[in-house]
Motif scaffolding. Structure first.
Motif, PDB file in Angstrom:
ATOM      1  N   PHE A  99       0.655  -1.236   0.001  1.00 36.28           N
ATOM      2  CA  PHE A  99       0.162  -0.027  -0.023  1.00 36.28           C
ATOM      3  C   PHE A  99       0.787   1.457   0.092  1.00 36.28           C
ATOM      4  CE2 PHE A  99      -3.345  -2.797   2.072  1.00 36.28           C
ATOM      5  CZ  PHE A  99      -3.861  -3.162   0.969  1.00 36.28           C
ATOM      6  N   ASP A 100       1.932   1.030   0.738  1.00 33.84           N
ATOM      7  CA  ASP A 100       2.930   2.338   0.594  1.00 33.84           C
ATOM      8  C   ASP A 100       3.247   2.677  -1.025  1.00 33.84           C
ATOM      9  OD1 ASP A 100       3.208   2.851   3.283  1.00 33.84           O
ATOM     10  OD2 ASP A 100       5.162   2.020   3.583  1.00 33.84           O
ATOM     11  N   ILE A 101       3.810   1.712  -1.565  1.00 35.46           N
ATOM     12  CA  ILE A 101       3.910   1.743  -2.951  1.00 35.46           C
ATOM     13  C   ILE A 101       2.858   2.267  -3.879  1.00 35.46           C
ATOM     14  CG2 ILE A 101       4.893   0.511  -4.974  1.00 35.46           C
ATOM     15  CD1 ILE A 101       6.165  -1.477  -2.990  1.00 35.46           C
ATOM     16  N   LEU A 102       1.700   1.687  -3.571  1.00 34.22           N
ATOM     17  CA  LEU A 102       0.354   2.193  -4.593  1.00 34.22           C
ATOM     18  C   LEU A 102       0.071   3.551  -4.302  1.00 34.22           C
ATOM     19  CD1 LEU A 102      -1.485  -1.208  -4.717  1.00 34.22           C
ATOM     20  CD2 LEU A 102       0.056  -0.335  -6.292  1.00 34.22           C
ATOM     21  N   ILE A 103       0.080   3.992  -2.963  1.00 33.99           N
ATOM     22  CA  ILE A 103      -0.191   5.440  -2.596  1.00 33.99           C
ATOM     23  C   ILE A 103       0.824   6.424  -2.969  1.00 33.99           C
ATOM     24  CG2 ILE A 103      -0.752   6.744  -0.675  1.00 33.99           C
ATOM     25  CD1 ILE A 103      -2.133   4.733   0.882  1.00 33.99           C
ATOM     26  N   ALA A 104       2.380   6.169  -2.274  1.00 33.84           N
ATOM     27  CA  ALA A 104       3.252   6.955  -2.405  1.00 33.84           C
ATOM     28  C   ALA A 104       4.409   7.048  -3.369  1.00 33.84           C
ATOM     29  CB  ALA A 104       3.797   7.340  -1.140  1.00 33.84           C
ATOM     30  N   GLY A 132       1.531   9.890  -8.044  1.00 33.13           N
ATOM     31  CA  GLY A 132       2.042  10.006  -9.578  1.00 33.13           C
ATOM     32  C   GLY A 132       0.935  10.045 -10.536  1.00 33.13           C
ATOM     33  N   SER A 133      -0.075  10.201 -10.091  1.00 28.71           N
ATOM     34  CA  SER A 133      -1.303  10.122 -11.020  1.00 28.71           C
ATOM     35  C   SER A 133      -0.978  11.501 -11.677  1.00 28.71           C
ATOM     36  CB  SER A 133      -2.589  10.300 -10.602  1.00 28.71           C
ATOM     37  OG  SER A 133      -2.856  11.459  -9.530  1.00 28.71           O
ATOM     38  N   GLY A 143      -9.863   5.987 -11.311  1.00 29.81           N
ATOM     39  CA  GLY A 143      -9.149   4.672 -11.836  1.00 29.81           C
ATOM     40  C   GLY A 143      -7.900   4.059 -10.645  1.00 29.81           C
ATOM     41  N   TYR A 144      -7.504   5.087 -10.316  1.00 28.36           N
ATOM     42  CA  TYR A 144      -6.451   5.012  -9.358  1.00 28.36           C
ATOM     43  C   TYR A 144      -6.815   4.025  -7.876  1.00 28.36           C
ATOM     44  CZ  TYR A 144      -2.456   6.879 -12.091  1.00 28.36           C
ATOM     45  OH  TYR A 144      -1.904   7.102 -13.225  1.00 28.36           O
ATOM     46  N   GLU A 178       1.353  19.460  -1.354  1.00 30.74           N
ATOM     47  CA  GLU A 178      -0.033  19.793  -1.033  1.00 30.74           C
ATOM     48  C   GLU A 178      -0.685  19.081  -2.144  1.00 30.74           C
ATOM     49  OE1 GLU A 178      -3.075  23.796  -1.570  1.00 30.74           O
ATOM     50  OE2 GLU A 178      -0.647  23.958  -1.824  1.00 30.74           O
ATOM     51  N   GLY A 179      -0.235  18.907  -3.546  1.00 26.13           N
ATOM     52  CA  GLY A 179      -1.312  18.111  -4.428  1.00 26.13           C
ATOM     53  C   GLY A 179      -1.354  16.736  -3.937  1.00 26.13           C
ATOM     54  N   ASP A 180      -0.246  16.295  -3.483  1.00 25.50           N
ATOM     55  CA  ASP A 180      -0.333  14.800  -2.963  1.00 25.50           C
ATOM     56  C   ASP A 180      -1.301  14.457  -1.892  1.00 25.50           C
ATOM     57  OD1 ASP A 180       1.695  14.118  -4.790  1.00 25.50           O
ATOM     58  OD2 ASP A 180       3.180  14.159  -3.215  1.00 25.50           O
ATOM     59  N   ARG A 181      -1.465  15.643  -1.166  1.00 24.21           N
ATOM     60  CA  ARG A 181      -2.516  15.521  -0.110  1.00 24.21           C
ATOM     61  C   ARG A 181      -3.992  15.659  -0.656  1.00 24.21           C
ATOM     62  NH1 ARG A 181       1.208  18.752   2.960  1.00 24.21           N
ATOM     63  NH2 ARG A 181       0.191  20.898   2.471  1.00 24.21           N
ATOM     64  N   VAL A 182      -4.108  16.472  -1.603  1.00 26.98           N
ATOM     65  CA  VAL A 182      -5.220  16.634  -2.447  1.00 26.98           C
ATOM     66  C   VAL A 182      -5.838  15.347  -3.106  1.00 26.98           C
ATOM     67  CG1 VAL A 182      -6.432  17.738  -4.163  1.00 26.98           C
ATOM     68  CG2 VAL A 182      -5.172  19.346  -2.688  1.00 26.98           C
ATOM     69  N   ARG A 183      -4.785  14.689  -3.863  1.00 29.39           N
ATOM     70  CA  ARG A 183      -4.945  13.532  -4.246  1.00 29.39           C
ATOM     71  C   ARG A 183      -5.416  12.317  -3.472  1.00 29.39           C
ATOM     72  NH1 ARG A 183      -1.371  16.099  -7.758  1.00 29.39           N
ATOM     73  NH2 ARG A 183      -1.425  15.401  -9.838  1.00 29.39           N
ATOM     74  N   LEU A 184      -4.626  12.184  -2.192  1.00 27.91           N
ATOM     75  CA  LEU A 184      -5.074  11.309  -1.393  1.00 27.91           C
ATOM     76  C   LEU A 184      -6.574  11.550  -0.696  1.00 27.91           C
ATOM     77  CD1 LEU A 184      -4.114   8.660   0.428  1.00 27.91           C
ATOM     78  CD2 LEU A 184      -3.085  10.384   2.105  1.00 27.91           C
ATOM     79  N   ALA A 185      -6.799  12.730  -0.349  1.00 31.81           N
ATOM     80  CA  ALA A 185      -8.156  13.093   0.184  1.00 31.81           C
ATOM     81  C   ALA A 185      -9.242  12.685  -0.614  1.00 31.81           C
ATOM     82  CB  ALA A 185      -8.098  14.737   0.814  1.00 31.81           C
TER      83      ALA A 185
END
Length: 454
Positions: A99-104, A132-133, A143-144, A178-185
């Motif tokens: 999950f680390d890999i698929l998220i970050a 990385g989307s 999709g991700y 910041e962009g990664d936090r938005v994607r994750l949220a």
């Protein structure tokens, strides 16, 4: 000859003694088990079940990165690869690393960085992950997010690991861009809305360092806004309730900014004005629970009616609770405090005796026609839902009328069009003669007034 006999005798004795000693020694040697010789450096074979597999998350990561590299940017190929790799790469052991890999994109280190262990042997991260989307649009992120959904449907045991992984990841928010936090949220909103991820994971955001920096509030608002845009505001309300955050929203503001004004500004700026209505509604529910708890406790402990009346009015005033809501809470608490007799012929006397005690409490909180009508409908519904009370309805109404809890105007209003549908025909029939009496009394009163005027 005679003189040499003693020497021969002594020799014979010594010889016999020596033979006995030799015999004993021989027997001891025969009965003692000789140790087997051992060789220095001899290797002892270990049973397979005693062997411990080496924990190697770096090796697992390298294998996953190679597979993702071969799959390329095609999400369908990624899904197919992950589905097949589960039987070979021990997801049960390395689920959180996966999950680390698929998220970050790589193995997360405390603080949100990517581990560089084994960097001399090849790449340590991949862009084929949420961070990385190509963009943060809902369509792309769906999709991700679906990669996780399909993976956990195939390997159910990963669901618990995913929940624990997300608790860890949310603590690391400060280390992400910041962009990664938005994607994750936005992905969290998708997962919680689809019931893949327990919304309770959002309580992890209430960490001091996340609240202080405003990251907790920003992340929660992005999750709620995404849920609203993808579904509707009902989904947002449900999500907050399931997360246990419906009454804790103020905690997302910094300690020195927890005011109604700042709360209002935050959610208006985030495009979540509906949250203000939800919050007011939840505050009202909390206030009603406080009132209900107080009433239940006081009635069960046998507190005086006067004391209860004062306490109820204080709570109602403090929380702006309307009188119809207050009278509903009083009725519920008073009726739930008794273990009612199961015999229909006895329950009437029991009910009237009990309600007569609390009549002043009801009277003090039915100062409006609306509150009176609410109480009357509550009585109707209670008698219908509890079959032993079906014949007690009319007696309770008469008791409340004589105790000045219910006015004749409200009783007539209920009889005409203010009643509920439950048991309507039965209760209207019960009250028919009493209503006729009230009408006659009203007519007599009007005639008397006219005579006085004349």
């Amino acid at each position: 000859m005679v003189a040499s006999l003693p020497r021969c005798s002594s020799l014979l004795v010594n010889t016999g003694f020596l033979s006995l000693v030799l015999f004993i020694f021989f027997v001891c040697c025969m009965t003692t088990k000789a140790e087997k010789p051992t060789l220095q450096g001899q290797r002892i074979k270990t049973r397979k079940r005693d062997e411990k597999a080496k924990y190697d998350p770096v090796g697992f990561r390298d294998a996953i990165l190679q597979g993702l590299s071969e799959a390329g940017s095609d999400l369908e190929a990624v899904n197919k690869y992950l589905d097949q790799a589960g039987s070979k790469l021990k997801y049960r052991t390395y689920g959180e690393t996966l999950f680390d890999i698929l998220i970050a994109g790589g193995i997360l280190t405390p603080g949100g960085g990517i581990s560089e262990d084994g960097i001399d042997s090849g790449p340590v991260r991949t862009d084929m992950c949420i961070f990385g989307s190509p963009d943060d649009s809902y369509e792309t992120l769906r999709g991700y997010a679906a990669v996780f959904t399909r993976l956990m449907r195939r390997y159910k045991y990963l669901e618990k690991m995913f929940y624990e992984e997300m608790k860890k990841v949310l603590v690391y928010l400060k280390g992400f861009r910041e962009g990664d936090r938005v994607r994750l949220a936005r992905c969290v909103a998708i997962w919680t809305s689809d019931s893949l991820l327990d919304p309770k994971v959002l309580t992890t955001l209430l960490q001091d360092h996340l609240v202080k920096d405003g990251l907790a509030a920003d992340f929660l608002c992005e999750v709620l806004l995404t849920a609203k845009n993808l579904r509707d505001i009902t989904t947002v309300r449900s999500l907050l309730r399931k997360a246990g955050l419906d009454s804790r929203l103020m905690e997302f503001l910094q300690a020195n900014k927890r005011t109604d004004e700042n709360f209002k500004n935050l959610f208006q700026q985030k495009g979540l004005e509906e949250i203000l209505g939800i919050h007011r509604s939840l505050e009202k529910e909390t206030s009603l629970k406080e009132l209900q708890t107080y009433l239940t406790q006081q009635v069960n402990e046998g507190a005086s009616v006067r004391e209860i009346t004062v306490g109820v009015q204080e709570i109602a005033k403090k929380n702006n609770i309307l009188e119809p809501q207050v009278i509903s809470a009083i009725w519920s608490s008073v009726m739930e405090a008794v273990e009612w007799n199961k015999k229909e012929e006895l329950v009437a006397d029991q009910a009237l005796k009990h309600l007569r005690v609390y009549a002043p409490l009801f009277a003090a909180n039915t100062q409006s026609d609306r509150a009176e009508l609410t109480l009357l409908v509550k009585v109707q519904e209670f008698c219908y839902d509890n079959m032993n009370f079906m014949k007690v309805f009319q007696k309770i109404v008469v008791l409340f009328y004589r105790s000045e809890v219910l006015s004749e105007e409200v009783i007539l209003k209920w009889y005409k069009d203010g009643h509920a549908t439950k048991g309507k025909s039965i209760f209207l029939d019960q009250l028919k003669k009493f209503v006729e009496w009230l009408n006659n009394a009203e007519e007599e009163s009007e005639e008397s007034e006219e005579e006085e005027e004349d």
